[in-house]
Design an enzyme around this catalytic site. Structure first.
Site, PDB file in Angstrom:
ATOM      1  N   ASP A   8       0.729  -1.231  -9.455  1.00 50.58           N
ATOM      2  CA  ASP A   8       0.988  -0.521  -8.208  1.00 50.58           C
ATOM      3  C   ASP A   8       2.262   0.298  -8.362  1.00 50.58           C
ATOM      4  O   ASP A   8       2.545   0.814  -9.449  1.00 50.58           O
ATOM      5  CB  ASP A   8       1.094  -1.528  -7.046  1.00 50.58           C
ATOM      6  CG  ASP A   8       0.531  -0.978  -5.743  1.00 50.58           C
ATOM      7  OD1 ASP A   8       1.117  -0.019  -5.211  1.00 50.58           O
ATOM      8  OD2 ASP A   8      -0.482  -1.498  -5.253  1.00 50.58           O
ATOM      9  N   HIS A  25       4.235   0.544  -1.234  1.00 52.82           N
ATOM     10  CA  HIS A  25       2.864   0.081  -1.412  1.00 52.82           C
ATOM     11  C   HIS A  25       2.793  -1.124  -2.346  1.00 52.82           C
ATOM     12  O   HIS A  25       2.097  -2.117  -2.065  1.00 52.82           O
ATOM     13  CB  HIS A  25       2.023   1.242  -1.949  1.00 52.82           C
ATOM     14  CG  HIS A  25       0.550   1.043  -1.902  1.00 52.82           C
ATOM     15  ND1 HIS A  25      -0.137   0.347  -2.869  1.00 52.82           N
ATOM     16  CD2 HIS A  25      -0.399   1.471  -1.018  1.00 52.82           C
ATOM     17  CE1 HIS A  25      -1.439   0.357  -2.594  1.00 52.82           C
ATOM     18  NE2 HIS A  25      -1.622   1.029  -1.473  1.00 52.82           N
ATOM     19  N   SER A  45      -6.629  -1.022  -0.123  1.00 53.40           N
ATOM     20  CA  SER A  45      -5.471  -1.464  -0.906  1.00 53.40           C
ATOM     21  C   SER A  45      -4.953  -2.800  -0.420  1.00 53.40           C
ATOM     22  O   SER A  45      -4.427  -3.602  -1.191  1.00 53.40           O
ATOM     23  CB  SER A  45      -4.330  -0.442  -0.803  1.00 53.40           C
ATOM     24  OG  SER A  45      -4.515   0.632  -1.671  1.00 53.40           O
TER      25      SER A  45
END
Length: 775
Positions: free
Chosen positions: A140, A218, A551
């Site tokens: 990520d 994220h 996600s």
């Protein structure tokens, strides 16, 4: 860097001389752009005169200063800066199996553990010791290591098999790792100037850290969702208050930063991360990344498929997000059958907000706005889209006239720019609030956002009603109310409107997504580099943030896999996936089939795969559908790949059976029967499946079938008997249809199920029947 040459005056092997000479004398045209190419090499053909593969590559294929990554675990070969002509020449080399251009990928972007069936003191959490001996690798945007979610308080020693590293970089050192965050690496060579990234979106060192540190948020969010510690109270500006916890709270984390703020993620770096993670010793890989071009690449040209095959072949479970391009059909990505592909659903928690119109109507929406409210004051409401200029209705940058907007609540249409960015545009133009209206493509699907001004998101129906009021009333006014956090929402789960849908665009015989998991309004840890909106102008800082997307669903399955691997260390990745799929639930908390947020209609296996993840049952599934590496090879043979093409994926040379295998006979926990559209009369398809007993040794399972409408489904034998000596049984399923009476639904398919039960365990597989155009 003008040409590919040998770094010796005379080649050692005459076999290679002609090829190298051709490459050496071909100069690079000034009009040819350098690009990054990934080269898959038959490693077994390395001449013994070269001490390492790198020596061979730099002697025969590319100059050393053009090579970016050398791959030697899940993939054999290298990535390098080449011109298209050079890459084309390399493809003719007898040792080169494939050469393909690097591509940019994109991110697919608490209460959820309880919603999945996890409870304290009993069940999978306690039986797996919360996953304490399992290592999850997260691909990520990196990690913010100081967050309490990554504390190693009361954790035991790092597993001895761990071979990874904590790399040094900007604001990151080995001191940032501990017994929880046991490793961190970063990969950026795919962004080399002059490569595929070109002048577009290079890594910006003013907003990014060249290290594993997370400048985007994220990665911190997905890592803590999978394995954040269970230790303390958490909330996001008062919303979603509760105990912070990941799905596998004691699992160890290894972070692989392959995605960069505003710059994306390149295949060459992702493949390098797969190589490193498997060598480092991870047990689970979580990758919330997908293709950015909307086109499904064949497996041999897809580094995520190639890297994950190499991982799965070595016992590593790989969980991937299915993408956020729903509700369109055939939008799901990450389609390889050795991947577990995850869609998104809601949980029973919401953040309601209300639009009150001047005529007294109250319309519901959602919001995570946490600043000063409008205190019930009515403001004029305006819809800039009535001008007919598309940019106006979408509230794009510089599209709003402050003379019209100042002091008003503005209706903005969703799409083309981030939802929170629209609110900033309204705020800059002097608006006091925003109503964000869904279009027909989003339907009634809503997600909360931490807006910078009072704002409420509403569904398409509510949005149309508000726009009609704004255009017809003499003096249209409105105000906004924010209701905080509400638990016990019904129905839940609901399939998220954005969750990508099947059928599988590459091989419809394999149902994708495999299942869904919580992916809407998920609270998890956040970076300290940006505010909760991610906008540069957002100066707020928060330890936690609430995000939505597949996600967010993917790391729920990654954490679930860690718990199952801890409780059942001998299970293969396919067995872990099977346990999740065959125990998944189809019902919401109203005891009805999960509905589709976009339409309000009942969802189908094309939408949710086998169903919604239910960890209360997955620990003890009774039977599992296992798959070996040879099974996957036979599947690849069955879809028409030749031995050399298969070797690009599997590393080892492949031998296809003399009789071409049927791809639908891959031992998957779902069954998809495809019939040609041109079929006439009665047609049938036969499936072979094998199940392994992982429950009580002496068990008897009987089958029940819910046949799709207009079809006949038979199973032989209808009873499976297991004993201490017999742990594996096979059966045959025959699906027959009279095409003259076959009526497909709106999705082009009909759906049913096949279930084995011993009175305690319920082992369910979705059955899908569809008609397709032959290739």
């Amino acid at each position: 860097m003008g040409k590919l040459v040998m770094n010796r005056t005379c080649p050692l092997l005459l076999f290679y001389f002609c090829f190298v000479l051709i490459i050496s004398i071909s100069t690079v045209s000034g009009e040819e752009a350098w690009k990054t190419f990934i080269i898959r090499v038959d490693s077994e053909s390395k001449p013994s005169v070269f001490p390492t593969h790198l020596h061979w590559y730099t002697s025969e294929f590319a100059q050393e200063n053009t090579i970016l990554h050398v791959y030697d675990t899940v993939f054999h070969g290298f990535s390098a800066l080449l011109t298209p002509n050079q890459a084309h020449a390399l493809r003719s080399h007898p040792s080169v199996l494939a050469a393909f251009e690097d591509r940019r990928r994109h991110l697919h972007t608490t209460r959820s553990p309880q919603f999945l069936g996890l409870r304290n003191q009993r069940g999978l959490w306690s039986d797996s010791d919360y996953g304490s001996d399992v290592i999850i690798g997260v691909f990520d945007t990196g990690v913010w290591p100081e967050r309490r979610s990554f504390s190693d308080f009361n954790l035991g020693p790092v597993p001895r098999r761990w071979k990874g590293a904590c790399e040094t970089g900007v604001r990151f050192s080995p001191r940032n790792c501990n017994r929880k965050l046991i490793g961190a690496r970063f990969f950026s060579k795919g962004h080399v100037p002059g490569a595929a990234s070109g002048p577009l979106n290079p890594i910006n060192d003013t907003v990014e850290f060249r290290s594993p540190r997370d400048a985007d948020g994220h990665g911190t969010h997905t890592a803590s969702t999978a394995a954040g510690r269970y230790a303390f109270q958490a909330n996001m500006s008062g919303y979603a208050a509760g105990i912070a916890k990941g799905v596998a709270p004691k699992a160890r984390l290894a972070v692989y930063k392959v995605c960069w703020k505003n710059a994306g993620c390149f295949d060459s770096d992702i493949l390098a991360a797969f190589d490193a993670a498997v060598k480092d010793g991870v047990d689970v890989i979580s990758i919330s990344i997908g293709g950015g071009d909307g086109i499904a690449s064949p497996y041999y040209l897809d580094p995520i498929a190639i890297g994950s095959y190499g991982a799965a072949a070595r016992g590593v479970f790989v969980s991937s997000s299915g993408g956020n391009d729903g509700p369109s059909g055939m939008s799901v990505t990450n389609l390889a059958p050795w991947l577990t592909t995850v869609g998104a659903g809601t949980i029973d928690r919401d953040f309601p907000a209300q639009v009150i119109l001047g005529d007294g109507r109250r319309l519901w929406g959602v919001s995570l706005y946490a600043g000063a409210g409008l205190n019930g004051k009515m403001y004029q409401v305006v819809y800039p889209g009535k001008s007919g200029v598309l940019g106006d209705s979408l509230c794009m940058e510089n599209s709003l006239d402050p003379k019209i907007i100042k002091g008003k609540i503005v209706i903005c249409d969703r799409g083309s720019s981030p939802r929170v960015a629209k609110g900033l545009v309204v705020k800059k133009a002097g608006g006091v609030g925003m109503i964000l209206a869904n279009g027909i493509s989003n339907g009634e699907g809503l997600v909360g956002d931490a807006h910078l001004l009072p704002a409420c998101a509403v569904g398409a129906n509510e949005g149309d009603a508000i726009k009609k009021y704004a255009s017809s009333a003499t003096n249209p006014t409105a105000t906004l109310y924010f209701k905080g956090t509400v638990l016990g929402i019904r129905p839940a789960p609901v399939l998220a409107s954005f969750s990508a849908r099947g059928p599988n665009a590459l091989n419809p015989e394999i149902l994708k997504p495999d299942l869904i998991a919580p992916g809407v309004n998920i609270l998890a840890a956040w970076t300290d580099a940006v505010g909760p909106t991610g906008l540069d102008s957002d100066t707020r800082r928060t330890e936690f943030n609430i995000l939505s997307g597949t996600s967010m669903a993917c790391p729920h399955v990654s954490g679930a896999a860690a718990l199952l691997k801890s409780a059942h260390p001998d299970w293969s990745p396919a067995a872990v996936r099977s346990a999740m799929m065959t125990t998944a639930t189809l019902l919401d908390n109203n005891n009805r089939i999960v509905t589709d947020e976009a339409t309000g209609n009942v969802s189908t296996p094309y939408d949710f795969g086998a169903g919604h993840l239910n960890l209360g049952r997955a620990m003890d599934p009774g039977l599992v559908y296992d798959i070996t590496a040879n099974d996957y090879v036979n599947f690849l043979c069955g879809i028409g790949y030749g031995p050399k093409v298969i070797q690009v994926i599997t590393h080892a040379p492949a031998r296809c059976p003399a009789k071409r295998p049927a791809p639908e006979n891959l031992n998957y926990p779902s069954l998809v029967a495809t019939f040609p559209v041109s079929s006439k009369g009665v047609v049938s398809k036969m499936f072979m499946r094998s199940v392994t007993n992982v429950g009580p040794a002496n068990s008897v399972y009987r089958v029940s079938v819910e046949a799709p409408r207009g079809l006949t489904v038979t199973v032989k034998p209808a009873k499976l008997v297991f004993s201490e000596a017999v742990k594996k049984r096979s059966y045959v399923v025959t699906v027959a249809a009279d095409t003259r009476n076959l009526k497909m639904g709106q999705s082009g398919a009909v759906f049913g199920s096949l279930t084995w039960t011993d009175g305690k365990h319920v082992v369910r597989s979705p059955v899908v029947v569809t008609q397709i155009e032959p290739l």
